[in-house]
Structure formats: structure tokens, C-alpha cells
Write an enzyme that holds these catalytic residues in place. Structure first.
Site, PDB file in Angstrom:
ATOM      1  N   LYS A   1      69.191 -23.878  63.955  1.00 14.49           N
ATOM      2  CA  LYS A   1      68.803 -24.596  65.167  1.00 14.49           C
ATOM      3  C   LYS A   1      67.954 -23.711  66.088  1.00 14.49           C
ATOM      4  O   LYS A   1      67.872 -22.488  65.887  1.00 14.49           O
ATOM      5  CB  LYS A   1      70.081 -25.072  65.875  1.00 14.49           C
ATOM      6  CG  LYS A   1      70.894 -26.057  65.037  1.00 14.49           C
ATOM      7  CD  LYS A   1      72.108 -26.570  65.800  1.00 14.49           C
ATOM      8  CE  LYS A   1      72.930 -27.514  64.941  1.00 14.49           C
ATOM      9  NZ  LYS A   1      74.054 -28.096  65.701  1.00 14.49           N
TER      10      LYS A   1
ATOM     11  N   TYR B   1      70.680 -37.500  63.609  1.00 12.01           N
ATOM     12  CA  TYR B   1      71.935 -37.554  64.360  1.00 12.01           C
ATOM     13  C   TYR B   1      72.274 -38.998  64.760  1.00 12.01           C
ATOM     14  O   TYR B   1      72.811 -39.231  65.838  1.00 12.01           O
ATOM     15  CB  TYR B   1      71.849 -36.656  65.593  1.00 12.01           C
ATOM     16  CG  TYR B   1      71.972 -35.171  65.285  1.00 12.01           C
ATOM     17  CD1 TYR B   1      73.020 -34.678  64.504  1.00 12.01           C
ATOM     18  CD2 TYR B   1      71.066 -34.249  65.799  1.00 12.01           C
ATOM     19  CE1 TYR B   1      73.149 -33.323  64.227  1.00 12.01           C
ATOM     20  CE2 TYR B   1      71.189 -32.880  65.524  1.00 12.01           C
ATOM     21  CZ  TYR B   1      72.233 -32.438  64.742  1.00 12.01           C
ATOM     22  OH  TYR B   1      72.376 -31.093  64.476  1.00 12.01           O
TER      23      TYR B   1
ATOM     24  N   ASN C   1      75.221 -24.148  68.608  1.00 11.60           N
ATOM     25  CA  ASN C   1      76.137 -23.584  67.607  1.00 11.60           C
ATOM     26  C   ASN C   1      75.427 -23.142  66.318  1.00 11.60           C
ATOM     27  O   ASN C   1      76.006 -23.134  65.244  1.00 11.60           O
ATOM     28  CB  ASN C   1      77.284 -24.562  67.320  1.00 11.60           C
ATOM     29  CG  ASN C   1      76.776 -25.894  66.815  1.00 11.60           C
ATOM     30  OD1 ASN C   1      75.586 -26.064  66.588  1.00 11.60           O
ATOM     31  ND2 ASN C   1      77.684 -26.829  66.619  1.00 11.60           N
TER      32      ASN C   1
ATOM     33  N   HIS D   1      73.267 -26.259  61.381  1.00 14.51           N
ATOM     34  CA  HIS D   1      73.705 -27.564  60.884  1.00 14.51           C
ATOM     35  C   HIS D   1      73.889 -27.456  59.381  1.00 14.51           C
ATOM     36  O   HIS D   1      73.066 -26.820  58.703  1.00 14.51           O
ATOM     37  CB  HIS D   1      72.649 -28.644  61.169  1.00 14.51           C
ATOM     38  CG  HIS D   1      72.875 -29.881  60.347  1.00 14.51           C
ATOM     39  ND1 HIS D   1      73.731 -30.886  60.744  1.00 14.51           N
ATOM     40  CD2 HIS D   1      72.413 -30.244  59.116  1.00 14.51           C
ATOM     41  CE1 HIS D   1      73.766 -31.823  59.801  1.00 14.51           C
ATOM     42  NE2 HIS D   1      72.979 -31.445  58.792  1.00 14.51           N
TER      43      HIS D   1
ATOM     44  N   GLU E   1      70.096 -35.999  53.433  1.00 16.41           N
ATOM     45  CA  GLU E   1      69.492 -35.022  54.347  1.00 16.41           C
ATOM     46  C   GLU E   1      68.460 -34.132  53.643  1.00 16.41           C
ATOM     47  O   GLU E   1      67.447 -33.777  54.233  1.00 16.41           O
ATOM     48  CB  GLU E   1      70.593 -34.180  55.002  1.00 16.41           C
ATOM     49  CG  GLU E   1      71.425 -35.006  55.971  1.00 16.41           C
ATOM     50  CD  GLU E   1      72.458 -34.210  56.741  1.00 16.41           C
ATOM     51  OE1 GLU E   1      72.970 -34.745  57.744  1.00 16.41           O
ATOM     52  OE2 GLU E   1      72.767 -33.065  56.349  1.00 16.41           O
TER      53      GLU E   1
HETATM   54  N1  UDP Z   1      77.323 -31.673  69.740  1.00 16.68           N
HETATM   55  C1  UDP Z   1      77.343 -31.464  71.102  1.00 16.68           C
HETATM   56  N2  UDP Z   1      78.464 -31.832  71.802  1.00 16.68           N
HETATM   57  C2  UDP Z   1      79.545 -32.390  71.211  1.00 16.68           C
HETATM   58  C3  UDP Z   1      79.526 -32.604  69.810  1.00 16.68           C
HETATM   59  C4  UDP Z   1      78.399 -32.234  69.111  1.00 16.68           C
HETATM   60  O1  UDP Z   1      76.378 -30.978  71.682  1.00 16.68           O
HETATM   61  O2  UDP Z   1      80.543 -32.703  71.893  1.00 16.68           O
HETATM   62  C5  UDP Z   1      76.131 -31.257  68.971  1.00 16.68           C
HETATM   63  C6  UDP Z   1      76.344 -29.911  68.229  1.00 16.68           C
HETATM   64  O3  UDP Z   1      75.113 -29.188  68.245  1.00 16.68           O
HETATM   65  C7  UDP Z   1      76.705 -30.392  66.843  1.00 16.68           C
HETATM   66  C8  UDP Z   1      75.786 -31.608  66.698  1.00 16.68           C
HETATM   67  O4  UDP Z   1      75.836 -32.222  67.985  1.00 16.68           O
HETATM   68  O5  UDP Z   1      76.493 -29.395  65.852  1.00 16.68           O
HETATM   69  C9  UDP Z   1      76.208 -32.588  65.637  1.00 16.68           C
HETATM   70  O6  UDP Z   1      77.528 -32.987  65.864  1.00 16.68           O
HETATM   71  P1  UDP Z   1      78.550 -33.191  64.650  1.00 16.68           P
HETATM   72  O7  UDP Z   1      79.761 -33.875  65.206  1.00 16.68           O
HETATM   73  O8  UDP Z   1      77.846 -33.849  63.513  1.00 16.68           O
HETATM   74  O9  UDP Z   1      78.977 -31.684  64.326  1.00 16.68           O
HETATM   75  P2  UDP Z   1      78.593 -30.698  63.111  1.00 16.68           P
HETATM   76  O10 UDP Z   1      78.546 -31.528  61.848  1.00 16.68           O
HETATM   77  O11 UDP Z   1      77.261 -30.048  63.440  1.00 16.68           O
HETATM   78  O12 UDP Z   1      79.707 -29.674  63.085  1.00 16.68           O
HETATM   79 MG    MG Z   2      77.529 -33.289  61.503  1.00 14.66          MG
END
Ligand code: UDP
Ligand code: MG
Length: 156
Positions: A11, A51, A114, A117, A128
């Protein structure tokens, strides 16, 4: 044990912090094979597609502005059970809950910023990978260097 391909995005925070190399090094050190690798800038439409499960969440506008703020690096890696292996290497979404030794647990304190992805299932991975890579941008290659080195170095 199935060999799988999975999609990884490094990211904008990873690029900004100069952590692209260290994160890719961990993937390679684990034994995962690089199959696709490129730098790109996400636009809002691609972010909405990627997303889709999050459009409408209160944090979503902030997520779009983060994900479109700087270039990202997209990777496809391959390996045995690669989808789960890579998710486990990442740790949970909220990096504050991620164990040391995971990528998020070692490099982030944030839920949004974080670092990485990774596809969350084999079905998602297939979608994807196709979202970010054309067929001719993916390289299925063999580890032939040892054989080539032995053959080349035998020649005097
Ligand atoms: N995210 C965020 N706030 C939240 C949850 C998710 O900003 O409360 C962002 C974060 O960057 C995350 C991305 O949205 O990695 C995608 O969310 P997902 O639930 O798919 O998590 P991941 O699969 O990346 O662990
Ligand atoms: Mg995810």
C-alpha cells in the site's frame, strides 16, 4: 497440498516509508515465488471494485484517499497454500492486534495504514490476480539456476 497464486498489494504507506524491499524480502525468504510484479497508481474506480465489500463503511472515503494517494506495488506470488500462508504472514487487519513476526505486527500500528493487502481466499485470489494482471504479465518459471550454474561452471 495445492500450489496457489495470490495477489498482494504493497500500500502507499509501504512506498512512503521505504519498506517495499523489506516486505518483498520476507516473501522471498519464506520461499514464495515471484510470478508478477508492477508499480501502479490506483484510481477511485479500481479502488471501489477492489474494496466493493467496504463501500458504504464510514472509513471508506478515507481508505480511498489513502489508497490513491501514492503509487502501490502489486505482486502475484505462488507457493504451496500461498493464499493462507501470505494472509498468516500479514496478520490481522488492525495491526495493533498483529503478532510480532507478522508483517503488520512488525511494521504498523494502524488499522488503515497497515502496509499490505493479501487475497483472503482462493476464489478471491483468482479474481484479484485477474483484476491487476494480464495473462502475459504473469510468469510461471522454474528454479533452474543451480542446474545452470553447475553446467556453466563445469566448462573451463
Ligand atoms: N480498513 C480501515 N478501517 C477499518 C477496516 C479496514 O481503514 O475499520 C482498511 C484497511 O486498510 C484494510 C482494508 O480497509 O486493510 C480492507 O479491509 P478488510 O476488512 O478487507 O481487511 P484486510 O483483508 O486488508 O485485512
Ligand atoms: Mg480484505
Amino acid at each position: 497440498m495445492a500450489v496457489e497464486q495470490t495477489l498482494i498489494l504493497l500500500k502507499p504507506d509501504t512506498l512512503q516509508r521505504g519498506l517495499i524491499g523489506p516486505v518483498i524480502a520476507r516473501l522471498e525468504a519464506r520461499g514464495l515465488q515471484m510470478v508478477g510484479l508492477k508499480m501502479l497508481k490506483l484510481d477511485k474506480a479500481k479502488c471501489d471494485e477492489h474494496y466493493a465489500h467496504l463501500v458504504g463503511k464510514s472509513f471508506y472515503p478515507g481508505l480511498v484517499s489513502f489508497m490513491t494517494s501514492s503509487p502501490i506495488v502489486a505482486l502475484v506470488v505462488s507457493g504451496p497454500e500461498a493464499v493462507k500462508v501470505v494472509r498468516d504472514m500479514c496478520g490481522p487487519t488492525n495491526a495493533r492486534n498483529a503478532m510480532p513476526g507478522t508483517i503488520r505486527g512488525d511494521y504498523s500500528l494502524s488499522t488503515q495504514y497497515n502496509v499490505i493487502h493479501a487475497s483472503d481466499s482462493l476464489e478471491t485470489a483468482q479474481k484479484e490476480v485477474a483484476r491487476f494482471f494480464k495473462k502475459d504479465e504473469l510468469f510461471v518459471w522454474e528454479r533452474t539456476l543451480d542446474k545452470l550454474t553447475a553446467a556453466a561452471d563445469e566448462k573451463k
